[in-house]
Design a protein around this motif. Structure first.
Motif, PDB file in Angstrom:
ATOM      1  N   TRP A 197      31.950  39.226  27.084  1.00  0.00           N
ATOM      2  CA  TRP A 197      30.679  39.944  27.142  1.00  0.00           C
ATOM      3  C   TRP A 197      30.856  41.410  27.532  1.00  0.00           C
ATOM      4  CZ3 TRP A 197      28.194  35.643  30.624  1.00  0.00           C
ATOM      5  CH2 TRP A 197      27.857  34.546  29.818  1.00  0.00           C
ATOM      6  N   ILE A 198      31.953  41.741  28.198  1.00  0.00           N
ATOM      7  CA  ILE A 198      32.148  43.109  28.690  1.00  0.00           C
ATOM      8  C   ILE A 198      32.519  44.017  27.523  1.00  0.00           C
ATOM      9  CG2 ILE A 198      33.528  44.590  30.191  1.00  0.00           C
ATOM     10  CD1 ILE A 198      33.703  42.301  32.162  1.00  0.00           C
ATOM     11  N   ILE A 199      31.739  45.062  27.324  1.00  0.00           N
ATOM     12  CA  ILE A 199      31.945  45.930  26.163  1.00  0.00           C
ATOM     13  C   ILE A 199      32.776  47.157  26.495  1.00  0.00           C
ATOM     14  CG2 ILE A 199      29.925  45.150  24.884  1.00  0.00           C
ATOM     15  CD1 ILE A 199      28.351  47.491  26.044  1.00  0.00           C
ATOM     16  N   GLN A 200      33.012  47.433  27.764  1.00  0.00           N
ATOM     17  CA  GLN A 200      33.926  48.515  28.148  1.00  0.00           C
ATOM     18  C   GLN A 200      34.337  48.327  29.591  1.00  0.00           C
ATOM     19  OE1 GLN A 200      33.047  50.893  30.472  1.00  0.00           O
ATOM     20  NE2 GLN A 200      30.834  50.929  30.502  1.00  0.00           N
ATOM     21  N   ASP A 201      35.552  48.768  29.915  1.00  0.00           N
ATOM     22  CA  ASP A 201      36.125  48.577  31.247  1.00  0.00           C
ATOM     23  C   ASP A 201      36.183  49.866  32.051  1.00  0.00           C
ATOM     24  OD1 ASP A 201      36.602  45.808  31.426  1.00  0.00           O
ATOM     25  OD2 ASP A 201      38.329  45.984  30.113  1.00  0.00           O
ATOM     26  N   PRO A 222      28.777  43.032  36.217  1.00  0.00           N
ATOM     27  CA  PRO A 222      29.879  42.135  36.594  1.00  0.00           C
ATOM     28  C   PRO A 222      30.864  42.812  37.541  1.00  0.00           C
ATOM     29  CG  PRO A 222      30.294  43.037  34.418  1.00  0.00           C
ATOM     30  CD  PRO A 222      28.964  43.585  34.861  1.00  0.00           C
ATOM     31  N   PHE A 223      30.509  42.878  38.808  1.00  0.00           N
ATOM     32  CA  PHE A 223      31.394  43.488  39.786  1.00  0.00           C
ATOM     33  C   PHE A 223      32.603  42.585  40.020  1.00  0.00           C
ATOM     34  CE2 PHE A 223      27.356  45.512  41.313  1.00  0.00           C
ATOM     35  CZ  PHE A 223      27.719  46.815  41.018  1.00  0.00           C
ATOM     36  N   PRO A 224      33.797  43.164  40.104  1.00  0.00           N
ATOM     37  CA  PRO A 224      34.978  42.360  40.424  1.00  0.00           C
ATOM     38  C   PRO A 224      34.774  41.584  41.720  1.00  0.00           C
ATOM     39  CG  PRO A 224      35.628  44.559  39.750  1.00  0.00           C
ATOM     40  CD  PRO A 224      34.129  44.587  39.892  1.00  0.00           C
ATOM     41  N   GLY A 225      35.192  40.330  41.710  1.00  0.00           N
ATOM     42  CA  GLY A 225      35.006  39.479  42.874  1.00  0.00           C
ATOM     43  C   GLY A 225      33.818  38.562  42.772  1.00  0.00           C
ATOM     44  N   SER A 226      32.931  38.812  41.792  1.00  0.00           N
ATOM     45  CA  SER A 226      31.782  37.928  41.581  1.00  0.00           C
ATOM     46  C   SER A 226      32.111  36.881  40.526  1.00  0.00           C
ATOM     47  CB  SER A 226      30.558  38.737  41.129  1.00  0.00           C
ATOM     48  OG  SER A 226      30.765  39.280  39.827  1.00  0.00           O
ATOM     49  N   PHE A 257      30.180  36.239  38.122  1.00  0.00           N
ATOM     50  CA  PHE A 257      29.722  36.864  36.876  1.00  0.00           C
ATOM     51  C   PHE A 257      30.854  37.640  36.205  1.00  0.00           C
ATOM     52  CE2 PHE A 257      26.627  40.223  35.018  1.00  0.00           C
ATOM     53  CZ  PHE A 257      26.629  39.588  33.787  1.00  0.00           C
ATOM     54  N   TYR A 258      31.678  38.299  37.000  1.00  0.00           N
ATOM     55  CA  TYR A 258      32.804  39.058  36.447  1.00  0.00           C
ATOM     56  C   TYR A 258      33.749  38.131  35.691  1.00  0.00           C
ATOM     57  CZ  TYR A 258      36.917  42.104  36.310  1.00  0.00           C
ATOM     58  OH  TYR A 258      37.997  42.844  35.902  1.00  0.00           O
ATOM     59  N   LYS A 259      34.073  37.016  36.300  1.00  0.00           N
ATOM     60  CA  LYS A 259      34.969  36.057  35.647  1.00  0.00           C
ATOM     61  C   LYS A 259      34.327  35.491  34.389  1.00  0.00           C
ATOM     62  CE  LYS A 259      37.504  31.751  36.530  1.00  0.00           C
ATOM     63  NZ  LYS A 259      37.778  30.676  37.532  1.00  0.00           N
ATOM     64  N   LEU A 260      33.058  35.129  34.476  1.00  0.00           N
ATOM     65  CA  LEU A 260      32.341  34.555  33.342  1.00  0.00           C
ATOM     66  C   LEU A 260      32.240  35.558  32.189  1.00  0.00           C
ATOM     67  CD1 LEU A 260      30.782  31.908  32.647  1.00  0.00           C
ATOM     68  CD2 LEU A 260      28.700  33.075  33.436  1.00  0.00           C
ATOM     69  N   ILE A 303      25.581  33.939  41.082  1.00  0.00           N
ATOM     70  CA  ILE A 303      26.837  34.257  40.412  1.00  0.00           C
ATOM     71  C   ILE A 303      27.136  35.752  40.358  1.00  0.00           C
ATOM     72  CG2 ILE A 303      26.559  32.189  38.977  1.00  0.00           C
ATOM     73  CD1 ILE A 303      26.154  34.114  36.586  1.00  0.00           C
ATOM     74  N   TYR A 304      26.125  36.605  40.544  1.00  0.00           N
ATOM     75  CA  TYR A 304      26.292  38.041  40.369  1.00  0.00           C
ATOM     76  C   TYR A 304      26.643  38.760  41.668  1.00  0.00           C
ATOM     77  CZ  TYR A 304      21.570  37.112  41.847  1.00  0.00           C
ATOM     78  OH  TYR A 304      20.488  36.594  42.521  1.00  0.00           O
ATOM     79  N   CYS A 305      26.662  38.052  42.792  1.00  0.00           N
ATOM     80  CA  CYS A 305      26.786  38.696  44.101  1.00  0.00           C
ATOM     81  C   CYS A 305      28.236  38.750  44.576  1.00  0.00           C
ATOM     82  CB  CYS A 305      25.932  37.952  45.122  1.00  0.00           C
ATOM     83  SG  CYS A 305      25.846  38.780  46.730  1.00  0.00           S
ATOM     84  N   VAL A 306      28.616  39.881  45.182  1.00  0.00           N
ATOM     85  CA  VAL A 306      29.970  40.048  45.708  1.00  0.00           C
ATOM     86  C   VAL A 306      30.067  39.728  47.197  1.00  0.00           C
ATOM     87  CG1 VAL A 306      30.519  41.832  44.019  1.00  0.00           C
ATOM     88  CG2 VAL A 306      29.604  42.504  46.250  1.00  0.00           C
ATOM     89  N   MET A 307      28.931  39.517  47.868  1.00  0.00           N
ATOM     90  CA  MET A 307      28.984  39.358  49.318  1.00  0.00           C
ATOM     91  C   MET A 307      29.754  38.122  49.785  1.00  0.00           C
ATOM     92  SD  MET A 307      27.989  42.131  50.260  1.00  0.00           S
ATOM     93  CE  MET A 307      28.296  41.806  51.992  1.00  0.00           C
TER      94      MET A 307
END
Length: 458
Positions: free
Chosen positions: A386-390, A371-375, A377-380, A202-206
């Motif tokens: 969970w994201i504390i800063q953008d 949480p890289f955009p496109g993964s 994990f980012y959506k989740l 879930i964490y991979c952007v490839m």
């Protein structure tokens, strides 16, 4: 037409931007050769006046970089980007646009994931590349803008991937500055022999960039490239920077057989990356005979529940068997771990650190779940707050930008610091590192130790 291929500078640090690798200088306190940048240059120079500037590899400041750009006066500038550097990359693009009137092409996972907002917000961005960049960039240069893999304010071409990798010319490694393997001081290169991954971590952007359909260069193509590196560029050490170098076992064995047939195993050494469930004792034996000296495995966690929650698709037992297979064939091992993945807590991170130590790996990397955009994990992470800063500047594998109700960001960073301290300050790991260092590099050991301590405290 003059085309500039640019790896832009980053203030006060060295940074790797290449697909799944988006982070500051790693455990070895260095960055990696940008293979995608070289691949683009290799194709573009077949038709157009091409100049490559690698600000990271050449240690250029922003002012020095801009001066070189102005001296070249490009018609088009192709810029390598990543999530943590996107703000500065866009600022660099703005300066280039204002001072040279060059048209700006940007590529990378962040561009692919967020091209709608970037194109609308930043007028300096003329073209966004979606997915793999080689053919889309050539279509822009050939004035075929409304093609797959290209986005502008008026066109959306969707994601593009190269169909036949052997149709691409060799990457322009000769245009890159020299990169050196830190432990020995010898020149080395990152080489890609395949793209794409069928797995669902879930964490991979490839999967966003290269898709889930693995594609590979033929062994014949790769042998020609290895001979060019060895015979013409005086590079005798390289890393196969594939997502899965051993996914196709027959192909890897054929490539190894050809390396031996050409005698390259007596002249060169190489490393690779792969999955533990796509590796065996028999394959390790063939690879060792062909000059493979080290294998890098994505182990991620020592907790099976964390592996399962993040769709890694491997077991703890498979990791143990893969490391054992490598060691029995005298192949060194690197383990890559991710702390702070969904499902993690203090106990899981303790298990991960002990797992890394018990495996007796030669080296280990301990990343922070990012949480890289496109993964997925980012959506989740957004869905669960969970994201504390953008701040994109901090969205990289050494910073904690997610925090869970039962596992806050400060605890994740605590375990990363603890992991490096507990893993590296042991006789086994110290011995492994020293045994790989060349005599020429040993006098630099005190500097490396102090630099490592400073880096670890970040």
């Amino acid at each position: 037409m003059k085309v500039l291929i640019l790896n832009p500078p980053v203030l006060n640090t060295k940074f790797s931007r290449d697909g799944r690798c988006q982070s500051e200088a790693n455990t070895w306190l260095d960055t990696f050769p940008p293979t995608t940048l070289a691949s683009i240059a290799g194709l573009v120079r077949e038709k157009y006046d091409t100049h490559l500037i690698d600000s990271i590899g050449s240690n250029l400041s922003l002012d020095q970089c801009i001066q070189q750009v102005q001296d070249y006066t490009p018609t088009f500038t192709v810029i390598n980007t990543s999530t943590p550097t996107i703000n500065m990359d866009l600022e660099t693009a703005k300066i280039i646009k204002e001072t040279t009137d060059s048209e700006i092409i940007m590529y990378g996972e962040h561009i692919t994931a967020r091209y709608h907002s970037l194109i609308s917000q930043f007028p300096q961005l003329d073209y966004a590349i979606l997915g793999e960049p080689e053919t889309p960039i050539m279509n822009i240069l050939d004035d075929k803008v409304e093609s797959k893999g290209i986005a502008t304010k008026k066109w959306d071409g969707d994601i593009s991937q190269e169909k036949n990798l052997d149709d691409l010319p060799f990457p322009a490694y000769d245009l890159l500055p020299d990169y050196y393997f830190p432990l020995t001081g010898e020149k080395w290169m990152f080489v890609r022999s395949g793209r794409g991954c069928p797995y669902n971590c879930i964490y991979c952007v490839m999967p966003l960039i290269s898709g889930r359909n693995p594609r590979y260069h033929s062994p014949e193509y790769m042998i020609k490239q290895f001979k060019w590196l060895n015979n013409d560029l005086d590079i005798h050490l390289w890393m196969l920077w594939d997502e899965l170098a051993t996914l196709d076992k027959d192909r890897m064995e054929r490539m190894c057989d050809m390396i031996v047939e050409e005698g390259l195993n007596k002249k060169c050494r190489w490393f690779c990356t792969t999955r533990v469930d796509k590796f065996s004792y028999d394959l390790a034996k063939v690879m060792k005979n062909a000059g493979c000296k080290m294998i890098s495995f994505g182990l991620e966690s020592g907790d099976q529940n964390v592996l399962d929650l993040n769709n890694k698709g491997i077991t703890i037992e498979q990791s143990k068997k893969a490391i054992e297979a490598a060691k029995k064939n005298n192949i060194r091992t690197i383990g890559h771990f991710i702390l702070g993945l969904p499902g993690s807590n203090d106990e899981s991170e303790k298990r991960t650190i002990e797992f890394a130590k018990d495996l007796k790996l030669d080296f280990a990397q301990f990343y922070v779940a990012t949480p890289f955009p496109g993964s997925q994990f980012y959506k989740l992470a957004h869905e669960n707050n969970w994201i504390i800063q953008d701040n994109w500047n901090d969205t990289e594998q050494g910073s904690a930008v997610v925090s869970y109700p039962n596992f806050p960001a400060e605890r994740i960073l605590y375990w990363r610091h603890t992991a490096y301290k507990d893993f590296y300050f042991r006789p086994h790991t110290i011995k492994s590192g020293l045994s790989m260092m060349s005599w020429q590099q040993l006098p630099k050991l005190p500097f490396y130790v102090l630099s490592f301590l400073d880096w670890m405290r970040k």
